[in-house]
Design an enzyme around this catalytic site. Sequence first.
Site, PDB file in Angstrom:
ATOM      1  N   HIS A   1       0.865  -1.190   0.000  1.00  0.00           N
ATOM      2  CA  HIS A   1       0.000   0.000   0.000  1.00  0.00           C
ATOM      3  C   HIS A   1       0.897   1.234   0.000  1.00  0.00           C
ATOM      4  O   HIS A   1       2.123   1.122   0.057  1.00  0.00           O
ATOM      5  CB  HIS A   1      -0.953  -0.012   1.197  1.00  0.00           C
ATOM      6  CG  HIS A   1      -0.287   0.057   2.548  1.00  0.00           C
ATOM      7  ND1 HIS A   1       0.645  -0.871   2.977  1.00  0.00           N
ATOM      8  CD2 HIS A   1      -0.438   0.940   3.581  1.00  0.00           C
ATOM      9  CE1 HIS A   1       1.032  -0.556   4.206  1.00  0.00           C
ATOM     10  NE2 HIS A   1       0.412   0.531   4.593  1.00  0.00           N
TER      11      HIS A   1
ATOM     12  N   ASP B   1       5.826   4.580   4.996  1.00  0.00           N
ATOM     13  CA  ASP B   1       6.787   3.604   5.529  1.00  0.00           C
ATOM     14  C   ASP B   1       6.931   2.381   4.618  1.00  0.00           C
ATOM     15  O   ASP B   1       7.747   1.504   4.894  1.00  0.00           O
ATOM     16  CB  ASP B   1       6.439   3.181   6.976  1.00  0.00           C
ATOM     17  CG  ASP B   1       5.036   2.628   7.144  1.00  0.00           C
ATOM     18  OD1 ASP B   1       4.134   3.021   6.368  1.00  0.00           O
ATOM     19  OD2 ASP B   1       4.818   1.816   8.063  1.00  0.00           O
TER      20      ASP B   1
ATOM     21  N   HIS C   1      -6.816  -2.815   5.670  1.00  0.00           N
ATOM     22  CA  HIS C   1      -6.085  -1.729   6.325  1.00  0.00           C
ATOM     23  C   HIS C   1      -6.924  -0.459   6.168  1.00  0.00           C
ATOM     24  O   HIS C   1      -8.013  -0.515   5.591  1.00  0.00           O
ATOM     25  CB  HIS C   1      -4.710  -1.595   5.650  1.00  0.00           C
ATOM     26  CG  HIS C   1      -3.704  -0.768   6.389  1.00  0.00           C
ATOM     27  ND1 HIS C   1      -3.606  -0.727   7.757  1.00  0.00           N
ATOM     28  CD2 HIS C   1      -2.713   0.057   5.922  1.00  0.00           C
ATOM     29  CE1 HIS C   1      -2.620   0.097   8.096  1.00  0.00           C
ATOM     30  NE2 HIS C   1      -2.057   0.583   7.008  1.00  0.00           N
TER      31      HIS C   1
HETATM   32 ZN   LIG Z   1       3.192   0.376   7.783  1.00  0.00          ZN
HETATM   33 ZN   LIG Z   2      -0.054   1.333   6.613  1.00  0.00          ZN
END
Ligand SMILES: [Zn+2]
Ligand SMILES: [Zn+2]
Length: 303
Positions: free
Chosen positions: A61, A65, A138
Amino acid sequence: MLDVCLLGCGGMMPLPYRWLTSLMTRFNGSSLLIDCGEGTQIAIKEKGWSFKPIDVICFTHYHGDHISGLPGLLLTMGNADRREPLTLIGPKGLVKVVNSLRIIAPELPFEIQCIEIEGAEQTFELDGYRLKAFRVNHNVLCYGYSLEIDRAGKFDVNRAEANGIPKQYWKVLQKGECVELNGNLYTPDMVLGAPRKGIKLTYTTDTRPTDSIRNNAEGSDLFICEGMYGEKEKAAKAVEYKHMTFTEAAVLAKEANVRQMWLTHYSPSLTKPEEYMDDVRAIFPNAKAGKDCMSVELDFPES
Ligand SMILES: [Zn+2]
Ligand SMILES: [Zn+2]
């Protein structure tokens, strides 16, 4: 043989002692990377693996990060003299995200091909193996990945003879090629026994537990799964931010009948994951707390 390296095991931000979660595999001279957060190229360098053979980079995604390390890595791959095209695979929006990041890496000596995943599941045939993306849960569109290497059956002389295949073609067919002779088509299955167990690796991070993970991780030799929180009292936080606790990951590993599980994507506040591993192993014994640059060679089982 599939070489697997968990380059980093951190979530949210890189720390002086922990790189961001990213996975690198090597098979048949071709490397694949899943996720590329800030500092991923330093982790690759630390591991001592080469940048040049990275043929595919996948993204779960587009949280920073998991992707903000891409422009730097592309520049480094260019400096490593890569000329062959590179394939990027990720959720819808990939082209826009990559084009934005490439404003700071516009000139590269290789072509980039972007593939946006369509639907809940999509399978890609890569160089000698299969990669399947499956949707997880998520707070933005996010996918997990399974990588599978098939293994053909053993050569079966009785079968070859019963199918009336001339001896000089046995070897070619055994290698997986077809032979056409006087209007007859001979296929590899005509000289081989039943397919044998291959190699399966599943990687999923930044998600709540889902049926898609349970189904797609089924029977994996190695299941790499997020464990954002070790502390039991953070279960509600895991629900709120759409992440998982260590024990939720352990239950998934057990339900999916995997051989081994590594945890990754720790919260920066979680400094000693090992302290929570007894609870994990009570549910799923063959579990390890992931560490930066932890690696393994997955091989076909002895037949
Ligand atoms: Zn993450
Ligand atoms: Zn994430």
